[in-house]
Write a protein that holds these residues in place. Structure first.
Motif, PDB file in Angstrom:
ATOM      1  N   ASN A  30       0.832  -1.202   0.000  1.00 42.36           N
ATOM      2  CA  ASN A  30       0.000   0.000   0.000  1.00 42.36           C
ATOM      3  C   ASN A  30       0.870   1.257   0.000  1.00 42.36           C
ATOM      4  N   GLN A  31       1.889   1.271   0.861  1.00 40.96           N
ATOM      5  CA  GLN A  31       2.781   2.433   0.899  1.00 40.96           C
ATOM      6  C   GLN A  31       3.590   2.544  -0.392  1.00 40.96           C
ATOM      7  N   MET A  32       3.997   1.404  -0.950  1.00 39.28           N
ATOM      8  CA  MET A  32       4.714   1.444  -2.219  1.00 39.28           C
ATOM      9  C   MET A  32       3.841   2.071  -3.309  1.00 39.28           C
ATOM     10  N   MET A  33       2.567   1.688  -3.332  1.00 39.95           N
ATOM     11  CA  MET A  33       1.657   2.250  -4.330  1.00 39.95           C
ATOM     12  C   MET A  33       1.414   3.735  -4.090  1.00 39.95           C
ATOM     13  N   ILE A  34       1.413   4.154  -2.839  1.00 42.08           N
ATOM     14  CA  ILE A  34       1.294   5.584  -2.546  1.00 42.08           C
ATOM     15  C   ILE A  34       2.466   6.337  -3.166  1.00 42.08           C
ATOM     16  N   THR A  35       3.672   5.810  -2.982  1.00 40.87           N
ATOM     17  CA  THR A  35       4.854   6.491  -3.525  1.00 40.87           C
ATOM     18  C   THR A  35       4.866   6.443  -5.051  1.00 40.87           C
ATOM     19  N   ILE A  36       4.384   5.337  -5.634  1.00 40.99           N
ATOM     20  CA  ILE A  36       4.272   5.275  -7.090  1.00 40.99           C
ATOM     21  C   ILE A  36       3.275   6.330  -7.575  1.00 40.99           C
ATOM     22  N   GLY A  37       2.163   6.461  -6.854  1.00 39.17           N
ATOM     23  CA  GLY A  37       1.176   7.466  -7.211  1.00 39.17           C
ATOM     24  C   GLY A  37       1.736   8.873  -7.149  1.00 39.17           C
ATOM     25  N   ILE A  38       2.522   9.161  -6.115  1.00 46.22           N
ATOM     26  CA  ILE A  38       3.155  10.482  -5.998  1.00 46.22           C
ATOM     27  C   ILE A  38       4.124  10.700  -7.155  1.00 46.22           C
ATOM     28  N   PHE A  39       4.943   9.689  -7.439  1.00 42.79           N
ATOM     29  CA  PHE A  39       5.919   9.807  -8.522  1.00 42.79           C
ATOM     30  C   PHE A  39       5.232  10.016  -9.867  1.00 42.79           C
ATOM     31  N   VAL A  40       4.193   9.233 -10.140  1.00 41.61           N
ATOM     32  CA  VAL A  40       3.459   9.389 -11.402  1.00 41.61           C
ATOM     33  C   VAL A  40       2.832  10.778 -11.483  1.00 41.61           C
ATOM     34  N   SER A  41       2.317  11.274 -10.364  1.00 43.58           N
ATOM     35  CA  SER A  41       1.715  12.614 -10.381  1.00 43.58           C
ATOM     36  C   SER A  41       2.753  13.675 -10.716  1.00 43.58           C
ATOM     37  N   TYR A  42       3.985  13.506 -10.228  1.00 44.55           N
ATOM     38  CA  TYR A  42       5.059  14.455 -10.556  1.00 44.55           C
ATOM     39  C   TYR A  42       5.422  14.363 -12.044  1.00 44.55           C
ATOM     40  N   LEU A  43       5.458  13.143 -12.574  1.00 37.56           N
ATOM     41  CA  LEU A  43       5.735  12.979 -14.006  1.00 37.56           C
ATOM     42  C   LEU A  43       4.647  13.631 -14.853  1.00 37.56           C
ATOM     43  N   VAL A  44       3.406  13.411 -14.476  1.00 30.10           N
ATOM     44  CA  VAL A  44       2.290  14.019 -15.201  1.00 30.10           C
ATOM     45  C   VAL A  44       2.365  15.541 -15.096  1.00 30.10           C
ATOM     46  N   GLY A  45       2.703  16.030 -13.901  1.00 35.69           N
ATOM     47  CA  GLY A  45       2.852  17.472 -13.724  1.00 35.69           C
ATOM     48  C   GLY A  45       3.920  18.047 -14.639  1.00 35.69           C
ATOM     49  N   TYR A  46       5.042  17.340 -14.751  1.00 38.58           N
ATOM     50  CA  TYR A  46       6.117  17.812 -15.633  1.00 38.58           C
ATOM     51  C   TYR A  46       5.701  17.739 -17.097  1.00 38.58           C
ATOM     52  N   ALA A  47       4.963  16.685 -17.458  1.00 43.56           N
ATOM     53  CA  ALA A  47       4.524  16.522 -18.846  1.00 43.56           C
ATOM     54  C   ALA A  47       3.609  17.662 -19.288  1.00 43.56           C
ATOM     55  N   PHE A  48       2.807  18.188 -18.359  1.00 38.97           N
ATOM     56  CA  PHE A  48       1.883  19.265 -18.697  1.00 38.97           C
ATOM     57  C   PHE A  48       2.369  20.634 -18.221  1.00 38.97           C
ATOM     58  N   ALA A  49       3.641  20.709 -17.810  1.00 46.78           N
ATOM     59  CA  ALA A  49       4.164  21.974 -17.281  1.00 46.78           C
ATOM     60  C   ALA A  49       4.192  23.067 -18.339  1.00 46.78           C
ATOM     61  N   ASP A  50       4.670  22.743 -19.520  1.00 45.40           N
ATOM     62  CA  ASP A  50       4.791  23.769 -20.565  1.00 45.40           C
ATOM     63  C   ASP A  50       3.431  24.325 -20.983  1.00 45.40           C
ATOM     64  N   SER A  51       2.416  23.463 -21.002  1.00 45.57           N
ATOM     65  CA  SER A  51       1.083  23.905 -21.410  1.00 45.57           C
ATOM     66  C   SER A  51       0.262  24.437 -20.244  1.00 45.57           C
ATOM     67  N   GLY A  52       0.748  24.204 -19.013  1.00 45.71           N
ATOM     68  CA  GLY A  52      -0.025  24.615 -17.838  1.00 45.71           C
ATOM     69  C   GLY A  52      -1.330  23.858 -17.699  1.00 45.71           C
ATOM     70  N   GLY A  53      -1.367  22.607 -18.180  1.00 44.59           N
ATOM     71  CA  GLY A  53      -2.607  21.833 -18.213  1.00 44.59           C
ATOM     72  C   GLY A  53      -2.960  21.196 -16.890  1.00 44.59           C
ATOM     73  N   TRP A  54      -3.304  22.016 -15.912  1.00 48.42           N
ATOM     74  CA  TRP A  54      -3.595  21.489 -14.577  1.00 48.42           C
ATOM     75  C   TRP A  54      -4.869  20.635 -14.556  1.00 48.42           C
ATOM     76  N   ARG A  55      -5.812  20.896 -15.477  1.00 50.72           N
ATOM     77  CA  ARG A  55      -7.034  20.080 -15.503  1.00 50.72           C
ATOM     78  C   ARG A  55      -6.715  18.635 -15.907  1.00 50.72           C
ATOM     79  N   TRP A  56      -5.804  18.457 -16.849  1.00 47.44           N
ATOM     80  CA  TRP A  56      -5.361  17.107 -17.205  1.00 47.44           C
ATOM     81  C   TRP A  56      -4.640  16.447 -16.042  1.00 47.44           C
ATOM     82  N   MET A  57      -3.820  17.239 -15.337  1.00 51.31           N
ATOM     83  CA  MET A  57      -3.103  16.689 -14.183  1.00 51.31           C
ATOM     84  C   MET A  57      -4.082  16.087 -13.179  1.00 51.31           C
ATOM     85  N   LEU A  58      -5.141  16.822 -12.865  1.00 59.13           N
ATOM     86  CA  LEU A  58      -6.103  16.357 -11.862  1.00 59.13           C
ATOM     87  C   LEU A  58      -7.013  15.270 -12.410  1.00 59.13           C
TER      88      LEU A  58
END
Length: 455
Positions: free
Chosen positions: A148-176
């Motif tokens: 469960n904790q491993m999946m929490i950290t994977i979720g955090i890491f994936v969220s950071y990757l998604v955030g970086y992927a949409f950083a240039d476009s500022g696509g916060w709606r896609w992030m969420l």
């Protein structure tokens, strides 16, 4: 049952337990994703809705208000509805919350959506490790619950990757909004799972409990474990919330609260929620700050996996005590960095320090909170008792999330990290004196040792 069936059942059953644990642990992935994604999204939500620091903290903290409600309601609900049905409801709420937050026309709707997500997170943080602990054999319980904790950290890491992927476009709606993908996968997968045998036995459904245990243990081991659970439950049928504070249960409750409190008071979620903001204030650009947070998230995930591999070999106590000591040392070091004359590359030094902090936290307090709270309480009151530790986690998380920027403004970043360091010292002293080793012991044996005040 034939001899051949007795031989093959445990291996096949353990595969089924692993599959069930993985599906349930998607709740941890959603926990991590919805918690971590706001760190990058906040850099763009603020300008989009014209938010000041106070409103940014409210947007972040609204999720924690929901989590407190989820943790409070989760205990009685999971004891009444069962682990499986509660998780089905939670996954549906995750789906609605993700869609609503992505479509939010203003901060009011976004806050409501994050409260809904918080309710799902607070409940899942209680139910997921409980369900896994109750279906897992003692020999691998630590690793499976820690998934469960491993999946929490994977979720955090994936969220950071998604955030970086949409950083240039500022696509916060896609992030969420992308959180809807794992929430739907979890919802579908849950319909294939069996209910917890411990909960079935608590409801008087003995044959169903026996069948569930046979599938994962084999006939002989299932009968032994069924007898242990039954004996423990006969003594515990009259437990209520008031009884949780009786001398018999107080040591376990205090320990669960202490682990949860220390987990939060060392400031981990200040890093998860505000790392890009902290690094941005140290001179990094938006994309660079988010990319640095990806490195922090990767460190968190990698060291969670390492701890997952060690937890049933080294034990809970050495990892928790040793890792917490390193966390404290790094916190004081991070605070000291801000006392140095302003130098080029301060952001890089902070990133390295935060990565070291996350590594130590992931291998200790991060992996221990959900595992310890799933192991130390009696079966009949596990939902109620674990809910107290979980609620402690979320109440303190709320106060952390709504105060980080204000504390930095009032006491500087040095004061922020040193305050967390002092809280860490207090928690470490308590855990050193009171934490038992639970590796390789049945849940009933752990309960008996804590009831007797023996570590």
């Amino acid at each position: 049952m034939s001899t051949d069936q007795r031989t093959r059942a445990p291996g096949a059953g353990r595969g089924a337990v692993l599959g069930a644990s993985t599906i349930a642990a998607l709740g941890g992935l959603l926990f991590g994703y919805d918690t971590g994604v706001i760190s990058a999204a906040l850099l763009y939500i603020g300008p989009a809705f014209g938010l000041d620091d106070a409103m940014k903290q409210i947007v972040v903290a609204s999720l924690l208000l929901g989590a407190i409600a989820g943790a409070l309601a989760g205990g009685p609900v999971v004891d009444r509805l069962g682990r499986k049905r509660t998780l089905i409801v939670v996954s549906a709420v995750f789906t609605v919350g993700a869609l609503l937050s992505a479509a939010a026309p203003g901060p009011g709707v976004l806050i409501v959506a994050r409260v809904l997500l918080g309710v799902a997170i607070g409940t899942s943080s209680l139910v997921v490790p409980m369900y896994i602990a109750e279906i897992a054999p003692p020999s691998v319980r630590g690793r499976l619950v820690s998934m469960n904790q491993m999946m929490i950290t994977i979720g955090i890491f994936v969220s950071y990757l998604v955030g970086y992927a949409f950083a240039d476009s500022g696509g916060w709606r896609w992030m969420l909004g992308l959180a809807v993908v794992p929430s739907l996968a979890m919802l579908v997968g849950l319909f294939t799972l069996s209910e917890s045998p411990r909960w079935l036995l608590a409801q008087g459904r003995t044959e169903q409990a026996r069948a569930a245990l046979v599938r994962s243990r084999g006939a002989h081991e299932a009968e032994t474990e069924l007898a242990e659970i039954s004996e423990a439950m006969r003594e515990e049928r009259k437990f209520s919330y008031r009884d949780l504070f009786s001398p018999r249960l107080r040591p376990a409750v205090l320990l669960g609260v202490a682990v949860a409190a220390t987990n939060q008071l060392v400031g981990v979620n200040a890093v998860i929620y505000y790392a890009p903001t902290i690094l941005q204030q140290a001179g990094m650009g938006d994309s660079a700050a988010i990319l640095s947070s990806v490195g922090i998230g990767a460190t968190n995930m990698i060291f969670t996996v390492i701890a997952l591999l060690l937890i049933d070999k080294v034990g809970r106590r050495p990892l928790l005590i040793g890792g917490t000591g390193v966390v404290i040392a790094v916190l004081f070091g991070l605070g000291a960095l801000y006392l140095l004359p302003t130098v080029e590359g301060l952001g890089i030094l902070l990133t390295v320090g935060l990565m070291l902090y996350e590594a130590a936290f992931a291998a200790s307090l991060g992996i221990a909170i959900w595992l310890i709270n799933s192991e130390i309480f009696p079966t009949a009151v596990r939902g109620k008792a674990a809910g107290i530790g979980t609620m402690t986690h979320w109440v303190l998380d709320f106060f952390i999330s709504i105060s980080v920027l204000s504390i930095i403004n009032a006491f500087t970043a040095t004061g922020l990290f040193w305050i967390y360091g002092v809280f860490g010292v207090i928690g470490l002293v308590f855990l050193y004196r009171n934490l038992p080793e639970t590796r390789g012991r049945t849940l009933e044996d752990i309960e008996q040792s804590l009831r007797g005040g023996s570590s």
